[in-house]
Design an enzyme around this catalytic site. Structure first.
Site, PDB file in Angstrom:
ATOM      1  N   ASP A 513       0.851  -1.414   0.174  1.00  0.00           N
ATOM      2  CA  ASP A 513      -0.165  -0.169   0.079  1.00  0.00           C
ATOM      3  C   ASP A 513       0.811   1.376   0.282  1.00  0.00           C
ATOM      4  OD1 ASP A 513      -2.498   1.569   0.164  1.00  0.00           O
ATOM      5  OD2 ASP A 513      -2.721   1.016   2.221  1.00  0.00           O
ATOM      6  N   GLU A 516       2.626   5.048  -3.979  1.00  0.00           N
ATOM      7  CA  GLU A 516       2.718   5.988  -5.095  1.00  0.00           C
ATOM      8  C   GLU A 516       4.042   6.902  -5.423  1.00  0.00           C
ATOM      9  OE1 GLU A 516      -0.966   4.454  -4.060  1.00  0.00           O
ATOM     10  OE2 GLU A 516       0.256   5.842  -2.713  1.00  0.00           O
ATOM     11  N   ASP A 589      -9.079   3.832  -2.091  1.00  0.00           N
ATOM     12  CA  ASP A 589      -9.862   4.108  -1.038  1.00  0.00           C
ATOM     13  C   ASP A 589     -11.206   4.661  -1.225  1.00  0.00           C
ATOM     14  OD1 ASP A 589      -7.603   3.229   0.638  1.00  0.00           O
ATOM     15  OD2 ASP A 589      -6.861   5.216   1.114  1.00  0.00           O
TER      16      ASP A 589
END
Length: 886
Positions: A513, A516, A589
């Protein structure tokens, strides 16, 4: 996860920001606040002054110099220097165009070319160009050069004005670059006194040591009705125009990997992933594609018909096309043209460049249960036992960041999880697995061995001054490994060994997770663009691939852990071209509302079109408390996602399937049972994706490419070529309008009722299920005995559902292997084709004949046959095993 709960971290940083639970638009830049985008959008058609000189064949490629017609002062260092163009041709009608600065002119540094995305075998498919043909096309003042692609397709480079396009055997254009003269290439240069190249946003300064270095150009798709692709955006499948007459000008589609929590739907704003691959489709010609291998921030306009008419460039009424405008902050032009002409042809061509999806383990395509966070070992045991108590199958239980010791990855909170190996073994005894989260930010704590070693080895990304970059994330002060460096990726992979990851077992898999990368105190919640990577590469040049390299290294770690025998399972949030080779992704999300359920369908479909077949959305929505009606509908749709996981934020009410009353538990159980019964079919489709790139979940037009009613339909979707699913996206829905394409009938999956194809049906909708249909002429394999997990279904018998077409015929396939290892690559698998014709069902081998030492043993048989649409009931049937020799 999101980062906005950590208000105290933001206060510590002196940011004085308030914590909110909705997307804050002003936290992120728009085009007008992004200088390269603003400059590019201000350009006018015809402003490119480049012409192609010295066009020739060298080393099997077309080469040329692009020189400006504008004569600059020879002493002006800012003059436009010649660019080098190379055009190469590959098997299956693929053209590659590269444009870069001329290295002989000694630019300040080498511009970044994205490594490790193109598969190693692709260069060997290059076709050596033997000769060059040059002629003047009618109406042109100068010549054009031609090279043959394949099957009548020809690549054309127009010398003056410079343009590149592909035309088909009929002489019609397919895809072009710079047809409107919008090409621009900002060249690197040395900073002179008085130059101010710094860019500022929200208190952050980007030093930009090499000045503006953006690239922009127009790409036109001819005889196209719609364009698709360029994920990741929460918007419609068919991309909407962003500029043009009659269009309220909006932001371009942004490709810049960002932690945009609780993203809004129907928006061109970029979120967690970036894949600069676009597909066009139309009724008259078919399908084509364009891919720009570039990892810098990108903005893309889709331009409405007639958008440039005021500039004197008009579109003939007899011709349809879609114009697009591509803008990137840095990099080079490294573009691929795909000629199709069918949808699956373009997918095959694209994945021959970036790779086909990895073959997943069987357990990973079943149901996953996740929450941020299951509190402790007792909570884990209770959730696991409740699934059994309520007769609901599941395969994977997940642990989020709270399982760690102070957000230090590869560790356990030994108070809450004192016996992690025993916990995993108990789960594994039922044929289930566990997943733990491992994010890219490393806690800056001298007592943490991983941090000490990374610091000593110099493995962290550097800031603009050359020191280890220090950002803020879940653990507080954090640094980020420089995954561009292959040495560091290899070092990271070793951390997943059972010896290094203390407390792990072979049944534990990984979740990446925040990759990015997410940086709470960074510009736009990510890493500064002037941060430095391996080889002096600026972060701006590789940003969209950071999570890709992290995903790659993690997947490699799990392969190494199993000594190369078992396939890995790694879920990633950040996405780039090629991600499909390393594992699954999810759409991030989302929120517990009907709009996000609706948006999940085009999001997953678009990922599939761009190679990433193994994807899904958080069932129930990550943020917010979902109402029972929405949760049930989401499970009913999610059962058909390629990746099927329920997940929720820790501030939400618990939402395990048995917490909403007996009736809703029954409905959710039924939805999950649908997925488990269809696992043989899904696994067969994943093998198809693994060999051809064709996605598991498909837009209707992929199977019905000439039916215009399917082109913009993203409420329904295909699972493989056999099943059509229509989601229900409104509360308490009683009816649904469903378009069933094709000339043949469709059979309701629940009742077996037949419905005519080629028309829209208004149907009553019940709470029991969402509308789903099997296509006439297909055979779908199922397993109808329900167990605790997919592992326990291994030797259960098969059911074949045969849906006959108007010719009383049908066909289908089944693929079977051990569900976990790489032995299938050695021939240890079963691949059978079933054909029903003339009242008989036959089975034939689709696999190459395996050697005696690699035959895959199977104890299961075909136990039952369901025949739909038969003119008269058969009197008897012979049921055999499905082993290779039958």
């Amino acid at each position: 996860m999101t980062n906005r709960n950590l208000c105290f971290l933001l206060i510590l940083l002196g940011l004085h920001l308030t914590c909110v639970f909705s997307w804050k638009k002003d936290e992120f830049r728009n085009c007008n606040q992004t200088p390269f985008c603003k400059r590019a959008r201000a350009r006018k058609p015809g402003s490119c002054s480049l012409v192609a000189h010295g066009v020739s064949i060298s080393d099997g490629e077309l080469t040329a110099k692009l020189i400006s017609k504008i004569q600059e002062n020879q002493e002006d260092e800012s003059q436009i220097k010649p660019l080098i163009l190379t055009l190469s041709v590959y098997q299956d009608g693929i053209m590659r165009l590269k444009i870069d600065e001329d290295p002989s002119l000694d630019p300040p540094k080498k511009r970044f070319e994205v490594p490790d995305v193109i598969v190693p075998e692709f260069p060997s498919k290059k076709i050596w160009l033997p000769r060059l043909s040059t002629e003047t096309i009618g109406g042109d003042a100068g010549p054009s050069s031609f090279v043959y692609l394949s099957d009548g397709y020809v690549a054309v480079i127009r010398h003056d004005p410079f343009e590149v396009y592909v035309r088909d055997k009929a002489g019609k254009r397919v895809v072009s670059l710079n047809s409107h003269g919008l090409f621009d290439f900002e060249q690197l240069r040395q900073k002179k006194e008085g130059d101010d190249w710094e860019e500022r946003f929200k208190g952050h300064t980007d030093t930009r040591p090499y000045g503006p270095q953006s690239i922009s150009f127009d790409v036109t798709f001819y005889e196209a009705d719609f364009v698709y692709g360029i994920p990741e955006h929460a918007t419609s499948l068919a991309l909407k125009p962003t500029r043009g007459p009659g269009v309220e000008e909006s932001e371009p589609y942004r490709l810049f990997n960002l932690d945009v929590f609780e993203y809004i739907h129907d928006s061109p704003f970029g979120i967690y992933g970036s894949i600069p691959f676009m597909i066009s489709h139309g009724n008259s010609r078919g399908t084509s594609g364009f891919f720009w291998l570039n990892a810098a921030e990108m903005q893309i306009d889709v331009l409405d018909y007639g958008w440039d008419a005021e500039s004197g460039i008009s579109l003939p009424s007899s011709q349809s096309r879609i114009d697009t405008f591509w803008m990137s902050e840095a990099g080079i032009v490294d573009a691929f043209f795909f000629v199709g002409p069918e949808p699956k042809d373009v997918i095959r061509q694209y994945t021959s460049v970036t790779g086909t999806p990895a073959m997943p383990q069987l357990f990973s395509i079943a149901y996953h249960q996740c929450r941020w966070n299951y509190r402790d070992e007792e909570d884990v045991e209770n959730v696991d036992s409740k699934f059994d108590e309520h007769d609901i199958p599941y395969d994977v239980l997940w642990l989020d960041i709270e399982h760690t010791d102070g957000k230090k990855y590869f560790t356990w909170d030994r108070v809450l999880f004192p016996h992690p190996e025993e916990m995993q073994r108990k789960i594994a005894a039922k044929g289930r697995r566990m997943v733990t989260i491992v994010d890219p930010h490393i806690k800056r704590d001298e007592s943490f061995p991983l941090h000490r070693e990374a610091t000593q080895k110099g493995y962290y990304v550097k800031d603009a001054t050359g020191n280890d970059y220090d950002g803020w994330c879940w653990p507080g002060s954090s640094s980020y490994l420089d995954m561009l460096n292959p040495e560091i990726r290899s070092w990271w992979a070793e951390k997943f060994s059972l010896q290094n990851y203390v407390g792990s077992t072979p049944s534990l898999y990984i979740w990446n997770d925040m990759n990015e990368p997410s940086v709470f105190n960074g510009p736009e919640v990510t890493m500064p663009r002037d941060s430095l990577h391996y080889g002096g590469v600026e972060h701006r040049e590789l940003h969209n691939t950071y999570g890709y390299y992290f995903h790659m290294a993690t997947a490699d770690g799990l392969v190494k852990r199993g000594n190369g025998k078992d396939r890995p399972f790694v879920l990633s949030r950040a996405v780039f071209a090629g991600t499909q080779r390393y594992g699954a992704v999810w759409t991030g999300d989302n929120s517990a509302d009907w709009d996000h359920l609706r948006a999940s369908i085009p999001m997953v479909l678009t990922l599939g079109l761009t190679g990433i077949s193994f994807s899904g959305a958080d069932v129930g929505g990550f943020f917010g408390n979902t109402e029972p009606d929405l949760l049930v509908r989401w499970y009913q749709v999610g059962a058909y996602y390629p990746f099927f996981r329920g997940h929720a934020h820790h501030d939400t009410k618990r939402r395990e399937p048995w917490l909403f009353g007996e009736r809703n538990t029954e409905l959710i159980r039924d939805a999950i049972h649908v997925r488990y019964s269809l696992l043989p079919y899904f696994y067969t489709l994943f093998r198809e994706a693994n060999t051809s790139g064709v996605p598991v979940m498909r837009p209707l037009w992929m199977e019905f490419p000439f039916e215009e009613a399917t082109f913009s339909n993203d409420e329904a979707f295909m699972v493989g070529n056999s099943l059509l699913v229509q989601g229900i996206y409104t509360e308490q829905a009683k009816h649904a309008s469903i378009y069933l394409p094709g000339k043949e009938s469709w059979y309701d999956l629940i009742t077996g009722a037949a419905y005519k194809g080629g028309m829209t049906h208004k149907m009553e909708v019940s709470e029991e299920s969402i509308p789903a249909f099997q296509r006439a002429g297909t055979i779908v394999p199922r397993k109808d005995r329900f167990r605790r997990s997919s592992t326990q279904m291994a030797n259960d018998p098969y059911t074949l559902v045969i849906a006959l077409n108007s010719s009383q015929a049908a066909e289908g396939e089944i693929y079977i292997d051990d569900g976990k290892s790489y032995e299938f690559q050695k021939g240890a698998y079963i691949h059978r084709q079933f054909v029903f014709s003339n009242g008989k069902l036959t089975s034939s081998n689709l696999a190459s004949v395996p050697s005696s030492d690699t035959q895959y043993p199977l104890d299961a048989v075909v136990e039952r046959i369901i025949l739909l649409g038969h003119a008269s009931d058969p009197k008897s049937a012979l049921i055999e095993s499905i082993k290779p020799e039958c």
